[in-house]
Enzyme design. Structure first.
Site, PDB file in Angstrom:
ATOM      1  N   LYS A  22      41.478  37.083  51.039  1.00  0.00           N
ATOM      2  CA  LYS A  22      41.861  38.532  50.546  1.00  0.00           C
ATOM      3  C   LYS A  22      40.756  38.962  49.846  1.00  0.00           C
ATOM      4  O   LYS A  22      40.170  40.104  50.340  1.00  0.00           O
ATOM      5  CB  LYS A  22      43.116  38.513  49.550  1.00  0.00           C
ATOM      6  CG  LYS A  22      43.095  39.711  48.933  1.00  0.00           C
ATOM      7  CD  LYS A  22      44.286  39.693  47.847  1.00  0.00           C
ATOM      8  CE  LYS A  22      43.711  39.152  46.564  1.00  0.00           C
ATOM      9  NZ  LYS A  22      43.241  40.114  45.358  1.00  0.00           N
ATOM     10  N   ASN A  23      39.995  38.376  48.956  1.00  0.00           N
ATOM     11  CA  ASN A  23      39.006  38.810  48.221  1.00  0.00           C
ATOM     12  C   ASN A  23      37.669  39.086  49.134  1.00  0.00           C
ATOM     13  O   ASN A  23      36.727  39.760  48.708  1.00  0.00           O
ATOM     14  CB  ASN A  23      38.710  38.419  47.020  1.00  0.00           C
ATOM     15  CG  ASN A  23      39.699  38.680  46.003  1.00  0.00           C
ATOM     16  OD1 ASN A  23      40.609  39.622  46.299  1.00  0.00           O
ATOM     17  ND2 ASN A  23      39.913  37.828  45.022  1.00  0.00           N
ATOM     18  N   ARG A  92      42.882  48.047  43.151  1.00  0.00           N
ATOM     19  CA  ARG A  92      41.856  48.313  42.416  1.00  0.00           C
ATOM     20  C   ARG A  92      40.485  48.204  43.562  1.00  0.00           C
ATOM     21  O   ARG A  92      39.519  48.657  43.231  1.00  0.00           O
ATOM     22  CB  ARG A  92      41.628  47.203  41.435  1.00  0.00           C
ATOM     23  CG  ARG A  92      42.544  47.664  40.130  1.00  0.00           C
ATOM     24  CD  ARG A  92      42.111  46.648  39.141  1.00  0.00           C
ATOM     25  NE  ARG A  92      40.639  47.210  38.544  1.00  0.00           N
ATOM     26  CZ  ARG A  92      40.612  48.201  37.972  1.00  0.00           C
ATOM     27  NH1 ARG A  92      41.369  49.055  37.628  1.00  0.00           N
ATOM     28  NH2 ARG A  92      39.359  48.325  37.598  1.00  0.00           N
ATOM     29  N   CYS A 116      45.150  47.889  34.629  1.00  0.00           N
ATOM     30  CA  CYS A 116      45.414  46.562  35.048  1.00  0.00           C
ATOM     31  C   CYS A 116      46.121  45.666  34.274  1.00  0.00           C
ATOM     32  O   CYS A 116      45.454  45.628  33.226  1.00  0.00           O
ATOM     33  CB  CYS A 116      44.257  46.129  35.796  1.00  0.00           C
ATOM     34  SG  CYS A 116      44.508  44.522  36.534  1.00  0.00           S
ATOM     35  N   ARG A 121      39.435  46.621  33.112  1.00  0.00           N
ATOM     36  CA  ARG A 121      38.576  46.216  34.282  1.00  0.00           C
ATOM     37  C   ARG A 121      37.741  47.387  34.337  1.00  0.00           C
ATOM     38  O   ARG A 121      37.738  48.377  35.257  1.00  0.00           O
ATOM     39  CB  ARG A 121      39.364  45.954  35.511  1.00  0.00           C
ATOM     40  CG  ARG A 121      40.188  44.782  35.139  1.00  0.00           C
ATOM     41  CD  ARG A 121      41.151  44.272  36.561  1.00  0.00           C
ATOM     42  NE  ARG A 121      40.282  43.725  37.514  1.00  0.00           N
ATOM     43  CZ  ARG A 121      40.749  43.482  38.718  1.00  0.00           C
ATOM     44  NH1 ARG A 121      42.135  43.550  38.703  1.00  0.00           N
ATOM     45  NH2 ARG A 121      40.056  42.679  39.409  1.00  0.00           N
ATOM     46  N   ASP A 309      40.895  33.155  39.109  1.00  0.00           N
ATOM     47  CA  ASP A 309      42.202  33.122  39.892  1.00  0.00           C
ATOM     48  C   ASP A 309      42.896  31.789  39.988  1.00  0.00           C
ATOM     49  O   ASP A 309      43.839  32.145  40.522  1.00  0.00           O
ATOM     50  CB  ASP A 309      41.529  33.757  41.242  1.00  0.00           C
ATOM     51  CG  ASP A 309      41.059  35.368  40.848  1.00  0.00           C
ATOM     52  OD1 ASP A 309      41.551  35.814  39.991  1.00  0.00           O
ATOM     53  OD2 ASP A 309      40.338  35.677  42.045  1.00  0.00           O
ATOM     54  N   ARG A 401      50.693  40.736  47.782  1.00  0.00           N
ATOM     55  CA  ARG A 401      49.499  41.156  47.713  1.00  0.00           C
ATOM     56  C   ARG A 401      48.607  40.279  47.844  1.00  0.00           C
ATOM     57  O   ARG A 401      47.592  40.683  48.757  1.00  0.00           O
ATOM     58  CB  ARG A 401      49.252  41.839  46.364  1.00  0.00           C
ATOM     59  CG  ARG A 401      50.033  42.777  45.847  1.00  0.00           C
ATOM     60  CD  ARG A 401      49.659  43.279  44.585  1.00  0.00           C
ATOM     61  NE  ARG A 401      48.609  44.158  44.621  1.00  0.00           N
ATOM     62  CZ  ARG A 401      48.085  45.121  44.002  1.00  0.00           C
ATOM     63  NH1 ARG A 401      48.508  45.196  42.794  1.00  0.00           N
ATOM     64  NH2 ARG A 401      46.934  45.687  44.300  1.00  0.00           N
TER      65      ARG A 401
HETATM   66  N1  EPU Z   1      32.960  44.068  34.261  1.00  0.00           N
HETATM   67  C1  EPU Z   1      32.615  44.984  33.496  1.00  0.00           C
HETATM   68  N2  EPU Z   1      31.950  45.967  34.030  1.00  0.00           N
HETATM   69  C2  EPU Z   1      31.938  46.023  35.105  1.00  0.00           C
HETATM   70  C3  EPU Z   1      32.809  45.042  36.075  1.00  0.00           C
HETATM   71  C4  EPU Z   1      33.121  44.112  35.552  1.00  0.00           C
HETATM   72  O1  EPU Z   1      32.666  44.259  32.168  1.00  0.00           O
HETATM   73  O2  EPU Z   1      31.387  47.269  35.638  1.00  0.00           O
HETATM   74  C5  EPU Z   1      33.854  42.683  33.526  1.00  0.00           C
HETATM   75  C6  EPU Z   1      35.435  42.842  34.015  1.00  0.00           C
HETATM   76  O3  EPU Z   1      36.165  43.543  32.875  1.00  0.00           O
HETATM   77  C7  EPU Z   1      35.742  41.163  34.066  1.00  0.00           C
HETATM   78  C8  EPU Z   1      34.398  40.700  34.363  1.00  0.00           C
HETATM   79  O4  EPU Z   1      33.366  41.636  34.507  1.00  0.00           O
HETATM   80  O5  EPU Z   1      35.880  40.754  32.575  1.00  0.00           O
HETATM   81  C9  EPU Z   1      34.357  40.034  35.878  1.00  0.00           C
HETATM   82  O6  EPU Z   1      34.902  41.275  36.790  1.00  0.00           O
HETATM   83  P1  EPU Z   1      34.488  41.507  38.234  1.00  0.00           P
HETATM   84  O7  EPU Z   1      34.016  42.846  38.441  1.00  0.00           O
HETATM   85  O8  EPU Z   1      33.945  40.411  38.571  1.00  0.00           O
HETATM   86  O9  EPU Z   1      35.989  41.481  39.067  1.00  0.00           O
HETATM   87  P2  EPU Z   1      36.534  42.255  40.132  1.00  0.00           P
HETATM   88  O10 EPU Z   1      35.201  42.277  40.801  1.00  0.00           O
HETATM   89  O11 EPU Z   1      37.117  43.633  39.693  1.00  0.00           O
HETATM   90  C10 EPU Z   1      37.095  40.165  41.591  1.00  0.00           C
HETATM   91  C11 EPU Z   1      38.412  39.885  42.337  1.00  0.00           C
HETATM   92  C12 EPU Z   1      39.172  39.435  41.243  1.00  0.00           C
HETATM   93  C13 EPU Z   1      38.775  38.300  40.408  1.00  0.00           C
HETATM   94  C14 EPU Z   1      37.364  38.599  39.976  1.00  0.00           C
HETATM   95  C15 EPU Z   1      36.556  37.610  39.166  1.00  0.00           C
HETATM   96  C16 EPU Z   1      38.339  41.223  44.255  1.00  0.00           C
HETATM   97  C17 EPU Z   1      39.182  42.195  44.917  1.00  0.00           C
HETATM   98  N3  EPU Z   1      39.209  40.936  43.183  1.00  0.00           N
HETATM   99  O12 EPU Z   1      37.741  41.307  40.850  1.00  0.00           O
HETATM  100  O13 EPU Z   1      40.672  38.845  42.051  1.00  0.00           O
HETATM  101  O14 EPU Z   1      39.706  37.972  39.555  1.00  0.00           O
HETATM  102  O15 EPU Z   1      36.676  39.093  40.894  1.00  0.00           O
HETATM  103  O16 EPU Z   1      36.471  36.480  39.884  1.00  0.00           O
HETATM  104  O17 EPU Z   1      37.714  40.637  44.679  1.00  0.00           O
HETATM  105  C18 EPU Z   1      42.727  38.360  42.269  1.00  0.00           C
HETATM  106  O18 EPU Z   1      42.577  37.892  43.447  1.00  0.00           O
HETATM  107  O19 EPU Z   1      44.020  37.953  41.581  1.00  0.00           O
HETATM  108  C19 EPU Z   1      41.811  39.010  41.498  1.00  0.00           C
HETATM  109  C20 EPU Z   1      42.200  39.605  40.213  1.00  0.00           C
END
Ligand code: EPU
Length: 433
Positions: A22-23, A92, A116, A121, A309, A401
């Protein structure tokens, strides 16, 4: 709304095949906007998040076809720049539209996704990076307005308090591939899903060095062309099935999984007493009939660390491992919504800051419980498969999802699990207002 009813205590046995990730799919779908030529994406899981993303691309002007349930074709000849709240708020990951829209059209208007349940996030790192690339960004009426008419390559440090950002890295790579000059992304995320996106972009004609590392160098090109790309298997789904086999003391062969994407996870299971056998390039076998689980300490970290995850599902397993285990969340410090529900099943878990202190014990008992998010849903179902008696999990739409046919795949392994409309569950178990 659907609920699932589980009768616990049956070891899982048999074979299971992993769906596409998915991701990886979500940013890959977004990346198809970077060219006006057709892109065909294969091995796409049939999930509600994936369908949402396709709907948003269609709204933006792409022609969307689905030649078979796991293959999608996108042709983005002409595009609009605005992704509306009504669509974006459902998922998101729609934030990954910023990069391709700015890359291709030099403009984007994307609604900010809402809150969220797994914790804050923010997208400050995405925006910092886009500004470094030369985007002018303003926020108005809940929408981010990006003017990228002057974007060009830049040196960008992308690390934050919790390490790198997965979708932030995806966004910046997608904006940079068509930006003039060279972009150097330091502290980039190197999750397999980010690598997968980069590999597809290279197939489309992008010039990216350092794929798989924390430093990505992107030399901008004038245009990208269409491609046919097969998405990697879902490492989180694979890990979830491995944990399901372990918690039920079963014997399960997981096909189509890539052990190289699961290093820290498999190493931690080894410490806990479960050796997962690598039986072929894409075949893993879990033989847990005589498993004597040991407690372990787990810290979630960005890749190649233990994935957040799989934290909730690991928490369910460790709740059954005699002794004291500690899970510390370093990616989403508050991602413990599953804990109060596991407690309702008799688990002995206390939250201390961003750690769960787990006193494992042999007995969990079935109960009516509530899923709060995708991975929590999986964890609670795993606990239900182990527990004595009947477990009812409500709000399982979260599951759809991110896991394709979760309950059907479990039934194929011999689990007693059925899905039904919440109205058909006993009235004393139904959710109140
Ligand atoms: N963060 C910041 N600032 C930013 C972006 C992120 O402080 O601008 C922080 C976040 O709050 C968090 C950490 O950095 O504490 C990591 O966040 P990241 O941006 O890496 O997460 P994401 O890209 O929003 C993806 C996956 C998530 C998975 C995370 C971590 C997708 C669509 N989602 O989210 O997947 O948990 O990376 O590996 O790729 C899931 O599949 O259940 C899921 C939540």
């Amino acid at each position: 709304m659907d609920v699932v009813r589980i009768q616990g205590g049956r070891p899982l046995r048999g074979e299971i095949t992993i769906s596409g990730a998915k991701n990886a799919c979500l940013p890959i779908f977004a990346a198809t906007l970077l060219t006006e030529e057709p892109c065909v994406i294969e091995n796409v899981p049939d999930l509600s998040d994936v369908r949402f993303m396709a709907q948003i691309l269609e709204h933006l002007g792409a022609t969307v076809e689905r030649p078979d349930p796991h293959t999608w074709k996108f042709t983005a000849r002409t595009l609009t720049t605005r992704a509306p709240y009504a669509l974006v708020r459902q998922m998101r990951a729609s934030v990954t539209l910023l990069g391709p829209l700015v890359g291709r059209l030099r403009r984007a208007e994307v609604s900010l996704p809402g809150g969220c349940v797994i914790g804050p996030r923010p997208i400050d790192l995405h925006l910092k990076g886009l500004e470094k690339l030369g985007c002018f960004i303003r926020m108005e009426g809940g929408y981010l307005h990006l003017d990228g008419s002057r974007i060009r390559g830049a040196d960008i440090f992308l690390g934050g308090r919790q390490g790198s950002t997965v979708t932030g890295t995806a966004n910046l790579v997608m904006a940079a591939v068509l930006a003039p000059g060279t972009t150097r992304l330091e502290s980039a995320a190197c999750e397999p899903e980010v690598d997968d996106l980069c590999k597809m972009l290279v197939q489309m004609g992008a010039n990216i060095e350092g794929i798989g590392s924390h430093v990505l160098t992107i030399h901008g090109v004038d245009r990208l062309h269409g491609t046919r790309y097969r998405v990697i298997p879902d490492r989180i789904e694979a890990g979830t099935w491995i944990l399901a086999a372990a918690i039920t003391r079963g014997d399960v062969t997981v096909r189509g999984a890539n052990a190289k994407h699961l290093g820290a996870f498999l190493d931690k299971l080894d410490q806990a007493g479960l050796t997962v056998l690598v039986e072929g390039p894409e075949t893993l076998r879990v033989r847990a009939a005589n498993l004597q689980l040991r407690p372990v300490d787990v810290i979630t970290l960005p890749h190649p660390g233990f994935p957040t995850d799989l934290q909730a599902q690991m928490c369910a397993l460790l709740a059954t491992a005699p002794g004291l285990s500690i899970i510390t969340e370093r990616v989403y410090p508050n991602r413990f919504m599953h804990v109060p529900e596991l407690q309702r099943m008799g688990a002995d878990i206390a939250i201390e800051g961003s750690s769960a202190i787990i006193k494992g014990k042999p007995n969990l008992s079935g109960a009516p419980i509530m899923a709060s998010d995708l991975r929590a849903s999986a964890a609670l179902i795993l606990a239900g498969l182990y527990a004595s008696g009947e477990t009812w999990v409500q709000r399982v739409y979260h599951l759809d999802r991110g896991y394709e046919k979760f309950d059907e795949k479990l039934r194929g392994l011999g689990a007693s699990i059925e899905r039904m409309n919440a109205k058909d569950m006993p009235s004393d178990l139904q959710e109140g207002e």
